[in-house]
Design a protein around this motif. Structure first.
Motif, short mmCIF file in Angstrom:
data_model
loop_
_atom_site.label_atom_id
_atom_site.label_comp_id
_atom_site.label_asym_id
_atom_site.label_seq_id
_atom_site.Cartn_x
_atom_site.Cartn_y
_atom_site.Cartn_z
N LEU A 44 4.14 2.81 -6.79
CA LEU A 44 5.27 2.07 -7.34
C LEU A 44 5.35 2.20 -8.85
O LEU A 44 6.43 2.30 -9.42
CB LEU A 44 5.17 0.59 -6.95
CG LEU A 44 6.30 -0.33 -7.45
CD1 LEU A 44 7.65 0.16 -6.93
CD2 LEU A 44 6.04 -1.77 -7.02
N ALA A 45 4.20 2.23 -9.51
CA ALA A 45 4.19 2.34 -10.97
C ALA A 45 4.82 3.66 -11.41
O ALA A 45 5.63 3.69 -12.34
CB ALA A 45 2.75 2.23 -11.49
N LEU A 46 4.46 4.74 -10.75
CA LEU A 46 5.03 6.05 -11.11
C LEU A 46 6.51 6.11 -10.79
O LEU A 46 7.30 6.65 -11.57
CB LEU A 46 4.27 7.17 -10.39
CG LEU A 46 4.72 8.60 -10.70
CD1 LEU A 46 4.67 8.87 -12.19
CD2 LEU A 46 3.85 9.60 -9.94
N PHE A 47 6.89 5.55 -9.65
CA PHE A 47 8.31 5.53 -9.27
C PHE A 47 9.11 4.70 -10.28
O PHE A 47 10.19 5.12 -10.72
CB PHE A 47 8.48 4.96 -7.87
CG PHE A 47 9.89 5.03 -7.36
CD1 PHE A 47 10.35 6.18 -6.73
CD2 PHE A 47 10.75 3.95 -7.51
CE1 PHE A 47 11.68 6.25 -6.27
CE2 PHE A 47 12.06 4.01 -7.04
CZ PHE A 47 12.52 5.16 -6.42
N PHE A 106 5.65 -7.98 -3.38
CA PHE A 106 5.61 -7.62 -1.96
C PHE A 106 4.38 -6.75 -1.65
O PHE A 106 3.69 -6.97 -0.66
CB PHE A 106 6.89 -6.89 -1.56
CG PHE A 106 6.89 -6.43 -0.13
CD1 PHE A 106 7.16 -7.32 0.89
CD2 PHE A 106 6.62 -5.10 0.18
CE1 PHE A 106 7.16 -6.90 2.23
CE2 PHE A 106 6.62 -4.67 1.51
CZ PHE A 106 6.89 -5.57 2.52
N ASN A 107 4.12 -5.76 -2.51
CA ASN A 107 2.97 -4.88 -2.30
C ASN A 107 1.65 -5.63 -2.39
O ASN A 107 0.71 -5.36 -1.64
CB ASN A 107 2.99 -3.74 -3.32
CG ASN A 107 3.99 -2.66 -2.96
OD1 ASN A 107 4.62 -2.71 -1.92
ND2 ASN A 107 4.14 -1.67 -3.83
N ILE A 108 1.57 -6.57 -3.33
CA ILE A 108 0.36 -7.38 -3.45
C ILE A 108 0.20 -8.25 -2.20
O ILE A 108 -0.91 -8.40 -1.66
CB ILE A 108 0.42 -8.24 -4.73
CG1 ILE A 108 0.33 -7.35 -5.98
CG2 ILE A 108 -0.72 -9.27 -4.74
CD1 ILE A 108 0.55 -8.09 -7.28
N TRP A 109 1.30 -8.82 -1.74
CA TRP A 109 1.28 -9.71 -0.57
C TRP A 109 0.83 -8.95 0.68
O TRP A 109 0.05 -9.46 1.49
CB TRP A 109 2.67 -10.30 -0.36
CG TRP A 109 2.77 -11.19 0.84
CD1 TRP A 109 3.19 -10.84 2.10
CD2 TRP A 109 2.44 -12.58 0.92
NE1 TRP A 109 3.17 -11.91 2.95
CE2 TRP A 109 2.70 -13.01 2.25
CE3 TRP A 109 1.97 -13.50 0.00
CZ2 TRP A 109 2.48 -14.31 2.68
CZ3 TRP A 109 1.76 -14.81 0.42
CH2 TRP A 109 2.01 -15.20 1.73
N SER A 184 0.19 -2.12 -8.56
CA SER A 184 1.20 -3.18 -8.62
C SER A 184 1.13 -3.96 -9.93
O SER A 184 2.16 -4.34 -10.50
CB SER A 184 1.04 -4.14 -7.43
OG SER A 184 1.30 -3.48 -6.22
N ILE A 185 -0.09 -4.19 -10.41
CA ILE A 185 -0.25 -4.89 -11.69
C ILE A 185 0.30 -4.04 -12.82
O ILE A 185 0.97 -4.54 -13.73
CB ILE A 185 -1.73 -5.22 -11.92
CG1 ILE A 185 -2.20 -6.26 -10.91
CG2 ILE A 185 -1.95 -5.75 -13.35
CD1 ILE A 185 -3.69 -6.54 -10.95
N GLY A 186 0.05 -2.72 -12.76
CA GLY A 186 0.62 -1.83 -13.76
C GLY A 186 2.14 -1.85 -13.72
O GLY A 186 2.81 -1.80 -14.76
N THR A 187 2.69 -1.95 -12.52
CA THR A 187 4.14 -2.02 -12.36
C THR A 187 4.70 -3.28 -13.02
O THR A 187 5.77 -3.25 -13.64
CB THR A 187 4.52 -2.01 -10.87
OG1 THR A 187 3.98 -0.84 -10.26
CG2 THR A 187 6.03 -2.01 -10.69
N LEU A 188 3.99 -4.39 -12.91
CA LEU A 188 4.43 -5.62 -13.57
C LEU A 188 4.42 -5.45 -15.08
O LEU A 188 5.26 -6.02 -15.79
CB LEU A 188 3.53 -6.79 -13.15
CG LEU A 188 3.67 -7.24 -11.69
CD1 LEU A 188 2.62 -8.31 -11.37
CD2 LEU A 188 5.08 -7.79 -11.42
N GLY A 189 3.46 -4.67 -15.59
CA GLY A 189 3.44 -4.37 -17.02
C GLY A 189 4.67 -3.58 -17.43
O GLY A 189 5.29 -3.84 -18.47
N LEU A 190 5.06 -2.61 -16.61
CA LEU A 190 6.28 -1.85 -16.88
C LEU A 190 7.51 -2.76 -16.83
O LEU A 190 8.44 -2.61 -17.63
CB LEU A 190 6.43 -0.73 -15.85
CG LEU A 190 5.35 0.36 -15.84
CD1 LEU A 190 5.65 1.37 -14.73
CD2 LEU A 190 5.27 1.07 -17.18
N ALA A 191 7.51 -3.71 -15.89
CA ALA A 191 8.63 -4.64 -15.76
C ALA A 191 8.77 -5.49 -17.02
O ALA A 191 9.89 -5.79 -17.45
CB ALA A 191 8.43 -5.54 -14.54
#
Length: 214
Positions: A44-47, A106-109, A184-191
């Motif tokens: 997800l982070a790369l996407f 969702f991914n974390i869940w 997923s945590i990295g994705t939250l950083g991008l968010a």
């Protein structure tokens, strides 16, 4: 500082425009590769990083237009085309933020993890190198022209480096240790940075400020 002569001014503005066009082309390529590999590897982070690159293309069009405008009149204010581009970019960043946050949760869940994050490491390293060169080059041109808008664009390009670093750290940790939720945590950083960019786009669209990224 000695003021640049007419011929040098022409070359400097051509360079600034060329850097803007290169940024657009690079982000298109980065977006296509990152979203494809992110989807294939279920990262997800790369996407999300790739999707951000597509949004940066819209911003880049506004920057290219800005360079043409200030070349004709260095003291002119932001015009309707730039303001519209900023608003569209801002909406896109907000939508991306919402999508990244919801999907991350969702991914974390569900405990979903990517197949691999190898390409996230590779792409983030390339992005850091390319963006750092762009920042240095834009600052050099901006300082020579004594142009606040071009210097502001250079400062804003730094955000791309920050996002690349986040992708590098999250992808690197997962690739080495396969620690769950890191992607997923990295994705939250991008968010987080996506939200900040969206907010700044609307601030700039409704005023003549250049950039507060620095």
């Amino acid at each position: 500082m000695e003021q640049p002569r007419f011929n040098e001014l022409k070359v400097l503005y051509q360079t600034a425009f060329g850097l803007a066009i290169f940024t657009i082309i690079y982000n298109i390529a980065e977006g296509l590769i990152s979203t494809y590999l992110g989807f294939e590897d279920e990262s997800l982070a790369l996407f999300g990083f790739g999707t951000d690159s597509f949004i940066e293309v819209i911003s880049g069009l506004g920057i290219a237009h800005m360079v043409v405008r200030i070349r004709k009149n260095p003291d002119s204010s932001r015009d309707p085309f730039e303001r519209t581009a900023l608003k569209i970019t801002g909406v896109a960043f907000y939508l991306l933020t919402a999508g990244l946050v919801v999907t991350s949760i969702f991914n974390i869940w569900t405990g979903h993890n990517p197949i691999t994050t190898f390409w996230g490491v590779v792409i983030s390293l390339i992005s850091i190198l390319v963006m750092w060169i762009l920042v240095a080059w834009k600052r050099k041109v901006g300082n020579r022209l004594d142009s606040a808008p071009i210097l502001a664009d250079a400062n804003c390009t730094m955000v791309c480096i920050y996002m690349s670093v986040i992708l590098l750290i999250s992808s690197g940790i997962y690739e080495l240790f396969e620690i769950g939720y890191v992607d997923s945590i990295g994705t939250l950083g991008l968010a987080y940075f996506s939200f900040k960019e969206g907010r700044e786009c609307f601030e700039k669209a409704h005023s003549d400020i250049h950039c507060s990224c620095d």
